[in-house]
Design an enzyme around this catalytic site. Structure first.
Site, PDB file in Angstrom:
ATOM      1  N   LYS A  76      -0.873  -8.078   5.008  1.00 41.12           N
ATOM      2  CA  LYS A  76      -0.102  -6.847   5.172  1.00 41.12           C
ATOM      3  C   LYS A  76       1.226  -7.055   5.061  1.00 41.12           C
ATOM      4  CE  LYS A  76      -0.428  -2.587   7.657  1.00 41.12           C
ATOM      5  NZ  LYS A  76      -0.852  -1.810   8.863  1.00 41.12           N
ATOM      6  N   SER A 151      -3.387   2.939   7.847  1.00 48.57           N
ATOM      7  CA  SER A 151      -2.026   2.197   6.902  1.00 48.57           C
ATOM      8  C   SER A 151      -2.320   0.923   6.216  1.00 48.57           C
ATOM      9  CB  SER A 151      -0.779   1.976   7.967  1.00 48.57           C
ATOM     10  OG  SER A 151      -0.965   1.164   8.723  1.00 48.57           O
ATOM     11  N   SER A 175      -5.538   1.923  11.961  1.00 47.92           N
ATOM     12  CA  SER A 175      -4.888   1.437  10.772  1.00 47.92           C
ATOM     13  C   SER A 175      -5.975  -0.014  10.195  1.00 47.92           C
ATOM     14  CB  SER A 175      -3.599   1.088  10.595  1.00 47.92           C
ATOM     15  OG  SER A 175      -2.951   2.284  10.578  1.00 47.92           O
TER      16      SER A 175
END
Ligand code: GLN
Length: 484
Positions: A76, A151, A175
């Site tokens: 990420k 997210s 997330s």
């Protein structure tokens, strides 16, 4: 080959059926083919990947290979990676090349993993749909008109589309778990303090936790093994030994006590999702578990408490982006105040600004007691709910999210509706307990995830429980059409 799990790929590498270089080239070519359409990568680190793969192959030929040596992975874009752009999904960090590695990135590399690139995400991890990213939304591999969740939407989409065998994610309010649910993969949010936050760009420091996202619990266990453990560079990291996650996977779950919180099945939950969760619970019964109803009476307060605590912490954390030290700076500022306000005004997106404003307000003199202190008290009540529950049962199960993946643009004009998609996940962050989301079926063409919440440091048990379910079912093996 791209459909193989890490465990299978690792066996193939060890048997010399293929090299890490070949494996890496295969995933890079899949990324070239599919990632534009999904928009899940912000950066593809092709050269670095090929170099990492050669190092891994050399280590293996010298007999120095572990289970993750030569296995590709993507991070990420919230984890700092030395020499590689680390944007956090924001214009304000669009030009930021990290000068050091996050501990998580460092440990994955030390385990021999190959870095494919950096994954798209909601700006500063604020969002539930990946639509707040400066780089545009990610599409769900199961349905191009739907969001992948957020997210960690880029991570979930990339793993589901088989563009990487595994990815890292972070979970402040859901997330890792909610996008895992929306994309039909497995995602683990560890206990707060289990995985180092050093070099993981801060959103809400008392809630943020990194974790693995993979197709199976077994693969998540392998990546978790590399990620977890004490780090003296993170003062909130817990100095406690890390179990051998893989060794615990096959433990029997006969006699496991499952609690089903009634609050997870009250209004707002889609009926078809409720039915799938019920049948997954039945599967656990067949594996020997006992099921009992339970209550987490303060769970309905979790979203309101979170939307005071998280913005308050973010307003402090994001004050460092000032246009002076690093990141975006506005053109020709008139004076220092203009430099600050225009750099931040132009560099941050709307959702981030909304949070900074709410957080600053909640922390201001006169409102601190009314909002922030009150929210901290509610947080205590929620932790107590979990404490009481774990005196009666081993694990809590329920839906990960109240719906399947929703349409792109469907909730962008209604922040409250967006915030409510984390209604089942936020409690675990406020209390700091670990939780995992696993695929348990489909509503129409869209995957549904079930969440298992465990007591502090029960990661090896969560992975064991998830693994036993996955051995008895095949939901986690389904592949979205068009990515075969
Ligand atoms: N969706 C939640 C938020 O917008 C949680 C995000 C997260 O876990 N990073 O804050």
């Amino acid at each position: 080959m791209h459909n193989k799990t890490i465990t299978e790929l690792s066996a193939g590498l060890q048997a010399r059926e293929y090299s890490s270089l070949e494996l890496t080239e295969l995933f890079l070519s899949r990324i070239r083919r599919h990632s534009k359409q999904l928009n899940c990568f912000v950066t593809v680190t092709e050269e670095r990947a090929l170099a990492d793969a050669k190092v891994a192959d050399a280590a293996r030929s010298k007999g120095r290979a572990g289970p993750l040596t030569g296995i590709p992975l993507a991070h990420k874009d919230i984890f700092c990676t030395k020499g590689v752009k680390t944007s956090c999904g924001s214009k304000i960090l669009d030009n930021f090349v990290a000068p050091y590695d996050a501990t998580v990135a460092d440990r994955c590399r030390a385990a021999g993993m190959v870095l494919l690139g950096k994954l798209n995400m909601d700006e500063f991890a604020m969002g539930s749909s990946n639509e707040t990213s400066y780089y545009g939304p990610v599409r769900n591999p199961w349905d191009a008109d739907s969001v992948p969740g957020g997210s960690s939407g880029g991570s979930a989409a990339a793993v589901a589309a088989r563009l990487t065998p595994a990815a890292t994610g972070t979970d402040t309010g859901g997330s890792i778990r909610q996008p895992a649910s929306f994309c039909g993969i497995t995602g683990l949010k560890p206990t707060y303090g289990r995985v180092s936050r050093y070099g993981m760009i801060a959103f809400a420091s008392s809630l943020d936790q990194g974790g693995p996202m993979a197709r199976t619990a077994e693969d998540a266990a392998l990546v978790m093994q590399a990620m977890a453990g004490f780090d003296e560079k993170d003062s909130t990291s817990v100095d406690r030994s890390v179990p051998d996650y893989r060794a615990e996977l096959n433990n029997s779950i006969d006699g496991l006590k499952i609690g089903v919180p009634k609050e997870f099945f009250e209004e707002g939950l889609n009926e078809d999702i409720a039915a799938l969760i019920e049948s997954a619970i039945d599967q656990y019964r067949r594996l020997g578990a006992q099921v009992k109803p339970i209550s987490l009476p303060n769970m309905k307060l979790s979203v309101p408490a979170y939307y005071v605590v998280a913005p308050a912490e973010c307003s402090a954390n994001l004050s460092r982006y000032d246009g002076v030290r690093y990141g975006y700076r506005c053109e020709v500022p008139k004076d220092l105040a203009d430099l600050y306000s225009r750099s931040r005004g132009e560099g941050f997106g709307a959702e981030v600004k909304r949070r900074i404003l709410i957080g600053t307000y909640a922390l201001s003199a006169g409102y601190y007691d009314t909002y922030y202190l009150k929210a901290q008290k509610v947080r205590h009540l929620i932790s107590d709910d979990f404490k009481n529950a774990f005196e009666q049962v081993d694990v809590l199960v329920g839906p990960t999210a109240p719906s399947t993946a929703f349409g792109l643009g469907e909730k962008t004009d209604d922040p409250i509706a967006m915030y409510l998609s984390d209604i089942f996940t936020i409690g675990a962050n406020l209390a700091g307990v670990p939780a995992i989301s696993i695929p348990v079926g489909f509503v129409g063409d869209k995957p549904v995830g079930m969440q298992l919440i465990g007591n502090y440091f029960a990661e090896e048990r969560l992975l064991n429980w998830a693994h036993r379910y996955q051995q008895a079912t095949d939901w986690h093996t389904r592949m979205p059409e068009g990515f075969e």
